[in-house]
Structure formats: C-alpha cells, structure tokens
Design a protein around this motif. Structure first.
Motif, PDB file in Angstrom:
ATOM      1  N   ALA A   1       0.836  -1.209   0.000  1.00 50.54           N
ATOM      2  CA  ALA A   1       0.000   0.000   0.000  1.00 50.54           C
ATOM      3  C   ALA A   1       0.867   1.253   0.000  1.00 50.54           C
ATOM      4  O   ALA A   1       0.553   2.233  -0.693  1.00 50.54           O
ATOM      5  N   ASN A   2       1.956   1.223   0.761  1.00 46.55           N
ATOM      6  CA  ASN A   2       2.859   2.378   0.778  1.00 46.55           C
ATOM      7  C   ASN A   2       3.475   2.620  -0.598  1.00 46.55           C
ATOM      8  O   ASN A   2       3.522   3.757  -1.066  1.00 46.55           O
ATOM      9  N   VAL A   3       3.932   1.547  -1.235  1.00 50.48           N
ATOM     10  CA  VAL A   3       4.539   1.677  -2.568  1.00 50.48           C
ATOM     11  C   VAL A   3       3.506   2.155  -3.582  1.00 50.48           C
ATOM     12  O   VAL A   3       3.793   3.015  -4.423  1.00 50.48           O
ATOM     13  N   ALA A   4       2.293   1.632  -3.497  1.00 48.64           N
ATOM     14  CA  ALA A   4       1.235   2.027  -4.429  1.00 48.64           C
ATOM     15  C   ALA A   4       0.868   3.503  -4.274  1.00 48.64           C
ATOM     16  O   ALA A   4       0.413   4.133  -5.231  1.00 48.64           O
ATOM     17  N   ASN A   5       1.076   4.055  -3.094  1.00 48.53           N
ATOM     18  CA  ASN A   5       0.708   5.452  -2.833  1.00 48.53           C
ATOM     19  C   ASN A   5       1.912   6.377  -2.760  1.00 48.53           C
ATOM     20  O   ASN A   5       1.836   7.452  -2.165  1.00 48.53           O
ATOM     21  N   VAL A   6       3.006   5.978  -3.385  1.00 49.42           N
ATOM     22  CA  VAL A   6       4.227   6.767  -3.317  1.00 49.42           C
ATOM     23  C   VAL A   6       4.036   8.179  -3.881  1.00 49.42           C
ATOM     24  O   VAL A   6       4.688   9.119  -3.434  1.00 49.42           O
ATOM     25  N   ASP A   7       3.143   8.366  -4.830  1.00 49.09           N
ATOM     26  CA  ASP A   7       2.921   9.685  -5.426  1.00 49.09           C
ATOM     27  C   ASP A   7       1.603  10.319  -5.000  1.00 49.09           C
ATOM     28  O   ASP A   7       1.227  11.368  -5.530  1.00 49.09           O
ATOM     29  N   THR A   8       0.893   9.731  -4.063  1.00 55.45           N
ATOM     30  CA  THR A   8      -0.389  10.271  -3.605  1.00 55.45           C
ATOM     31  C   THR A   8      -0.139  11.441  -2.659  1.00 55.45           C
ATOM     32  O   THR A   8       0.543  11.282  -1.641  1.00 55.45           O
ATOM     33  N   PRO A   9      -0.684  12.616  -2.978  1.00 54.78           N
ATOM     34  CA  PRO A   9      -0.471  13.775  -2.105  1.00 54.78           C
ATOM     35  C   PRO A   9      -1.003  13.526  -0.688  1.00 54.78           C
ATOM     36  O   PRO A   9      -2.072  12.948  -0.494  1.00 54.78           O
ATOM     37  N   ASN A  10      -0.224  13.949   0.292  1.00 59.78           N
ATOM     38  CA  ASN A  10      -0.566  13.877   1.717  1.00 59.78           C
ATOM     39  C   ASN A  10      -0.761  12.465   2.259  1.00 59.78           C
ATOM     40  O   ASN A  10      -1.275  12.305   3.362  1.00 59.78           O
TER      41      ASN A  10
ATOM     42  N   LYS B   1       3.456   9.574  11.202  1.00 61.95           N
ATOM     43  CA  LYS B   1       2.979  10.957  11.149  1.00 61.95           C
ATOM     44  C   LYS B   1       4.136  11.929  11.322  1.00 61.95           C
ATOM     45  O   LYS B   1       5.241  11.545  11.659  1.00 61.95           O
ATOM     46  N   HIS B   2       3.857  13.198  11.114  1.00 64.41           N
ATOM     47  CA  HIS B   2       4.766  14.300  11.402  1.00 64.41           C
ATOM     48  C   HIS B   2       6.032  14.278  10.560  1.00 64.41           C
ATOM     49  O   HIS B   2       7.059  14.814  10.974  1.00 64.41           O
ATOM     50  N   THR B   3       5.993  13.640   9.399  1.00 62.65           N
ATOM     51  CA  THR B   3       7.118  13.698   8.477  1.00 62.65           C
ATOM     52  C   THR B   3       6.586  13.908   7.072  1.00 62.65           C
ATOM     53  O   THR B   3       5.457  13.531   6.765  1.00 62.65           O
ATOM     54  N   ALA B   4       7.382  14.528   6.232  1.00 67.37           N
ATOM     55  CA  ALA B   4       7.042  14.695   4.828  1.00 67.37           C
ATOM     56  C   ALA B   4       8.345  14.712   4.040  1.00 67.37           C
ATOM     57  O   ALA B   4       9.168  15.604   4.220  1.00 67.37           O
ATOM     58  N   TYR B   5       8.543  13.702   3.198  1.00 64.99           N
ATOM     59  CA  TYR B   5       9.767  13.618   2.407  1.00 64.99           C
ATOM     60  C   TYR B   5       9.605  14.303   1.054  1.00 64.99           C
ATOM     61  O   TYR B   5      10.574  14.677   0.433  1.00 64.99           O
ATOM     62  N   ASN B   6       8.367  14.428   0.614  1.00 66.21           N
ATOM     63  CA  ASN B   6       8.109  15.002  -0.702  1.00 66.21           C
ATOM     64  C   ASN B   6       7.414  16.346  -0.557  1.00 66.21           C
ATOM     65  O   ASN B   6       6.808  16.653   0.471  1.00 66.21           O
ATOM     66  N   HIS B   7       7.453  17.138  -1.606  1.00 66.76           N
ATOM     67  CA  HIS B   7       6.839  18.462  -1.591  1.00 66.76           C
ATOM     68  C   HIS B   7       5.317  18.410  -1.474  1.00 66.76           C
ATOM     69  O   HIS B   7       4.691  19.389  -1.104  1.00 66.76           O
ATOM     70  N   ASN B   8       4.708  17.266  -1.752  1.00 69.43           N
ATOM     71  CA  ASN B   8       3.254  17.158  -1.708  1.00 69.43           C
ATOM     72  C   ASN B   8       2.732  16.627  -0.373  1.00 69.43           C
ATOM     73  O   ASN B   8       1.575  16.264  -0.249  1.00 69.43           O
ATOM     74  N   GLY B   9       3.579  16.544   0.658  1.00 69.81           N
ATOM     75  CA  GLY B   9       3.152  16.090   1.967  1.00 69.81           C
ATOM     76  C   GLY B   9       3.235  14.585   2.170  1.00 69.81           C
ATOM     77  O   GLY B   9       2.945  14.080   3.249  1.00 69.81           O
ATOM     78  N   ASN B  10       3.645  13.867   1.137  1.00 67.17           N
ATOM     79  CA  ASN B  10       3.769  12.407   1.197  1.00 67.17           C
ATOM     80  C   ASN B  10       5.061  12.050   1.935  1.00 67.17           C
ATOM     81  O   ASN B  10       6.072  12.715   1.772  1.00 67.17           O
ATOM     82  N   ASN B  11       5.015  10.995   2.746  1.00 63.75           N
ATOM     83  CA  ASN B  11       6.234  10.611   3.477  1.00 63.75           C
ATOM     84  C   ASN B  11       6.703   9.190   3.165  1.00 63.75           C
ATOM     85  O   ASN B  11       7.399   8.574   3.964  1.00 63.75           O
ATOM     86  N   VAL B  12       6.360   8.677   1.982  1.00 67.62           N
ATOM     87  CA  VAL B  12       6.812   7.345   1.579  1.00 67.62           C
ATOM     88  C   VAL B  12       8.216   7.453   0.998  1.00 67.62           C
ATOM     89  O   VAL B  12       8.450   8.191   0.051  1.00 67.62           O
TER      90      VAL B  12
END
Length: 130
Positions: free
Chosen positions: A27-36, A81-92
């Motif tokens: 699920a994490n890999v499938a949502n790698v580009d999903t905002p937030n 929670k409380h992390t964001a690695y990508n500019h869109n708020g995603n933390n995968v």
C-alpha cells in the motif's frame, strides 16, 4: 492431539504478521505519489510478551481487566505521522519500503521453511523413520 505443541500456533501468528507487513508495504509503494499520504508500519507488539509468557503469567483479578490470552492479532498497523519527504506532503521513502519488502520476504520464507521442516519430521515419523 497436538503434534507440535504451540509451535504451529506461533508460526501461524508470525505468518499473519508477515502477510500484514507485506500488504502494508504494498500500500505504501502504491501510494508513493499520492499527495498527503502517510506511510504505515506494522509493529509486532507481543514479541517480548511471547518470550516471557511461560515465566510471567498475569492473573486477572477483575473482569474489567484486559485478558492476557493469545487470541487476536499480535501486531498493529500504525501511521508514520509528522514527516514529509516530498513536496506534496507524502512521506513514503521508496528505498526504505523496498528494503523492508526484501527483509519481509526473507522472514516469510524462513517461516515457510520452518513449517515445511515440521511437516517433513512428521512425515518421516509416519513412514517409520526411513
């Protein structure tokens, strides 16, 4: 008659954990580009409890106390929670997820090998030790 004691029960719970971890990683890999989207982890809560179960039995003195039996899941899915690695708020972190997937595949295969070994031992006994 219980041929293997609690071994198969423990291996079964461990396989459930490995399957849940695999589903969570997928699920994490499938949502790698999903905002937030916030990545999820599976924690194995009762490892220490299982290790000391035979030595440290808990006694329920009140029916409102939580039971200490082996029923139910021994793992919990938690959100990072409380992390964001990508500019869109995603933390995968795809590299971390793929490394976790590899470790989980090795863990799962070792459990399957152990179960197969148990059944081979039983088969050997049934065949008369030949």
């Amino acid at each position: 008659m219980d041929f293997f004691g609690d071994t198969m029960k423990v291996l079964g719970h461990s396989l459930d954990y490995a399957a849940a971890k695999n589903n969570t990683i997928s699920a994490n890999v499938a949502n790698v580009d999903t905002p937030n989207y916030k990545a999820k982890d599976v924690t194995f809560q009762s490892m220490l409890d299982d290790a000391f179960e035979s030595e440290m039995k808990a006694k329920r003195t009140d029916p409102r106390h939580l039971p200490f039996d082996d029923e139910g899941n021994t793992y919990k899915i938690v959100e990072r929670k409380h992390t964001a690695y990508n500019h869109n708020g995603n933390n995968v972190d795809i590299d971390k997820e793929m490394a976790e997937l590899g470790k989980n595949q090795i863990y799962y295969q070792s459990l399957i090998d152990r179960i197969n070994g148990k059944f081979r031992s039983l088969e050997n006994v049934l065949k008369g030790g030949n």
